[in-house]
Design an enzyme around this catalytic site. Structure first.
Site, PDB file in Angstrom:
ATOM      1  N   GLY A  61      -1.972  25.200   1.892  1.00  0.00           N
ATOM      2  CA  GLY A  61      -0.515  25.002   0.975  1.00  0.00           C
ATOM      3  C   GLY A  61      -0.163  23.642   0.959  1.00  0.00           C
ATOM      4  O   GLY A  61      -1.092  22.477   1.151  1.00  0.00           O
ATOM      5  N   GLU A  78      -2.832  25.384  -5.084  1.00  0.00           N
ATOM      6  CA  GLU A  78      -3.074  25.127  -3.706  1.00  0.00           C
ATOM      7  C   GLU A  78      -4.039  25.783  -3.285  1.00  0.00           C
ATOM      8  O   GLU A  78      -5.261  25.527  -2.663  1.00  0.00           O
ATOM      9  CB  GLU A  78      -1.967  25.113  -2.800  1.00  0.00           C
ATOM     10  CG  GLU A  78      -0.779  24.212  -2.844  1.00  0.00           C
ATOM     11  CD  GLU A  78      -1.208  22.568  -2.510  1.00  0.00           C
ATOM     12  OE1 GLU A  78      -2.244  22.587  -1.624  1.00  0.00           O
ATOM     13  OE2 GLU A  78      -0.689  21.829  -2.936  1.00  0.00           O
ATOM     14  N   GLU A  82      -8.076  24.578  -2.340  1.00  0.00           N
ATOM     15  CA  GLU A  82      -8.568  24.889  -1.089  1.00  0.00           C
ATOM     16  C   GLU A  82      -9.595  25.892  -0.796  1.00  0.00           C
ATOM     17  O   GLU A  82     -10.492  25.961   0.270  1.00  0.00           O
ATOM     18  CB  GLU A  82      -7.397  25.082  -0.188  1.00  0.00           C
ATOM     19  CG  GLU A  82      -6.901  23.493   0.234  1.00  0.00           C
ATOM     20  CD  GLU A  82      -5.680  23.492   0.923  1.00  0.00           C
ATOM     21  OE1 GLU A  82      -4.907  24.814   0.784  1.00  0.00           O
ATOM     22  OE2 GLU A  82      -5.290  22.670   1.330  1.00  0.00           O
ATOM     23  N   GLU A 131     -10.961  20.054   7.149  1.00  0.00           N
ATOM     24  CA  GLU A 131     -11.958  21.107   7.578  1.00  0.00           C
ATOM     25  C   GLU A 131     -11.246  22.459   7.301  1.00  0.00           C
ATOM     26  O   GLU A 131     -10.032  22.414   7.290  1.00  0.00           O
ATOM     27  CB  GLU A 131     -12.241  21.095   9.048  1.00  0.00           C
ATOM     28  CG  GLU A 131     -13.657  21.188   9.585  1.00  0.00           C
ATOM     29  CD  GLU A 131     -13.757  21.242  11.015  1.00  0.00           C
ATOM     30  OE1 GLU A 131     -14.122  21.924  11.710  1.00  0.00           O
ATOM     31  OE2 GLU A 131     -13.252  20.260  11.543  1.00  0.00           O
TER      32      GLU A 131
END
Lengths: 253, 253
Positions: A61, A78, A82, A131
């Site tokens: 987020g 977001e 990601e 990560e």
DNA sequence: CCAAAAGTGTTCATAATACACCCATGC
DNA sequence: GCATGGGTGTATTATGAACACTTTTGG
């Protein structure tokens, strides 16, 4: 929004200095559920690369780009940044706004649930994250555990109030699964799936075994007879009797 | 929230300049449902005293006092300021955040549903509002109408996207009434109510007549047998057979 | 006695659950 | 053949809707 205003109001709006009012930051946080290779309920977590909670695991987020996007769009952006996923199934969960949930300043978090099949998740941690990983959700006396082959994370080690958000998301997901079509979003292929695959998704989310004959009965009644799902001519062979395949008619759920 | 941080992080937090990030304003908007004297579904609206949408009717609510309260507390505070009610039943509805929903700047609205019996509503418009009123919700070809003895307001005349919020609130309320105990919050007196009174609340919200014998049956099964509601020795007389009274056991719902 | 509202009982359709059993395939 | 999962049918029980009927009050 079409908004016609008077000259008087135009003047007001021009001299309106938004910064007079103190404002909170607004973020979206997304609880991405998926099923791992063994069909266990799993969640996407990101290792934070920045303070606060640097090196801690957190929900994906980030901050709303004010004026450039709605909060729904922010969540989608977001998620894309990601995970690489576009047009995912997202539904708003709840908005959290305790003044102390972020040590920097008041940060309002609008949380979302996403349901994404694992093979579509391509983890690409953004600038904020070092990560990313998919973790099975387990439980012990101290609460939730998030574990995969490399790591196990306690819920108390998560950043912010994200453990709480996840707990609420799981509850909501469990409740929704009975009356919403959420489960279809976790199918590997919505154009070719078996009743057993769909049943497995329900079992994972409800965390209890279901009776196949009864599951089939309600599936046929609720989806096939209503036309939401169509039976294909094709079958698939593995072990035992060949399995009928079905497809969603309306495209995405 | 207990948050222990390192020296390095302390330094980061001290130099963190929140204003670097553009921020939206955050408000709460509250959809206050009640039943009017003729048991019709009604809503509280406020006439705005300031731009934007000056003189237009809108939902009660207002800006979050950043750092001083959570969004739940903000909703409670605004409700108290505009109706005098404390400790009302409030449940978060949805968060709206289109960049164009407020002409001033991006304003995120966290909306709430409140269920309050009419006799508890003491309308006291705050500084932001000139007037407050309770309006019955009606419908015609163009959508919702909000009317009382003085005024009728078209949904298109409401401020901001408040008509949309109200519509979503009504849908949510209708869905919730079947599996949540919301209806009890609209009783005149939770310590002394009749099955008929509760049935009337359900009928109003679902907007259709219910069968009294069947309603009684589920009421006795779901509430009395489980101990959530207790039968009183008292009865009440009006017309016809005297009516048994019930009370909630757990205090508030 | 009659109207009105409370309260009881019965019937029917539907849905959830449990479970017995048959079917078609690979090996 | 037989193990394996797919698929069918049946009995049980719970739930929801429709409705006939009785009870107790005020007038």
């Amino acid at each position: 929004m079409r908004y016609q205003c008077s000259e008087e109001e135009k003047a007001f709006l021009q001299q309106y200095n938004a910064s007079l009012y103190e404002r909170p930051s607004v973020t979206t946080d997304i609880v991405v559920f998926t099923l791992d290779d063994l069909d266990r309920l799993s969640i996407l977590l990101i290792k934070r690369g920045q303070f606060p909670y640097k090196e801690k695991w957190a929900l994906p987020g980030g901050f709303l780009h004010v004026g450039k996007e709605s909060i729904d769009e922010c969540a989608n952006r977001e998620l894309k940044e990601e995970t690489g996923i576009e047009n995912a199934f997202l539904s708003q969960l709840y908005t959290f706004g305790s003044p102390d949930r972020d040590p920097r300043t008041t940060v309002i978090s609008v949380s979302y649930i996403a349901l994404i099949p694992k093979h579509r998740l391509q983890l690409c941690a953004g600038d904020d994250a070092k990560e990313a990983g998919i973790f099975q959700i387990k439980y012990d006396v101290d609460g939730m555990l998030f574990s995969n082959s490399q790591t196990t994370i306690r819920e108390s080690d998560l950043a912010f109030d994200h453990a709480n958000i996840i707990r609420i998301a799981i509850t909501r997901l469990r409740n929704r699964i009975d009356y919403e079509d959420d489960a279809f979003n976790l199918l590997k292929d919505q154009n070719e799936f078996t009743i057993s695959e769909l049943k497995k998704i329900h079992e994972t989310i409800k965390n209890k075994p279901l009776d196949l004959p009864n599951f089939r009965k309600s599936f046929l009644r609720d989806y096939v007879k209503s036309g939401k799902v169509k039976e294909l001519k094709k079958t698939i062979n593995s072990k035992g009797k060949p399995t009928k395949l079905y497809k969603l008619t309306g495209g995405d759920v």
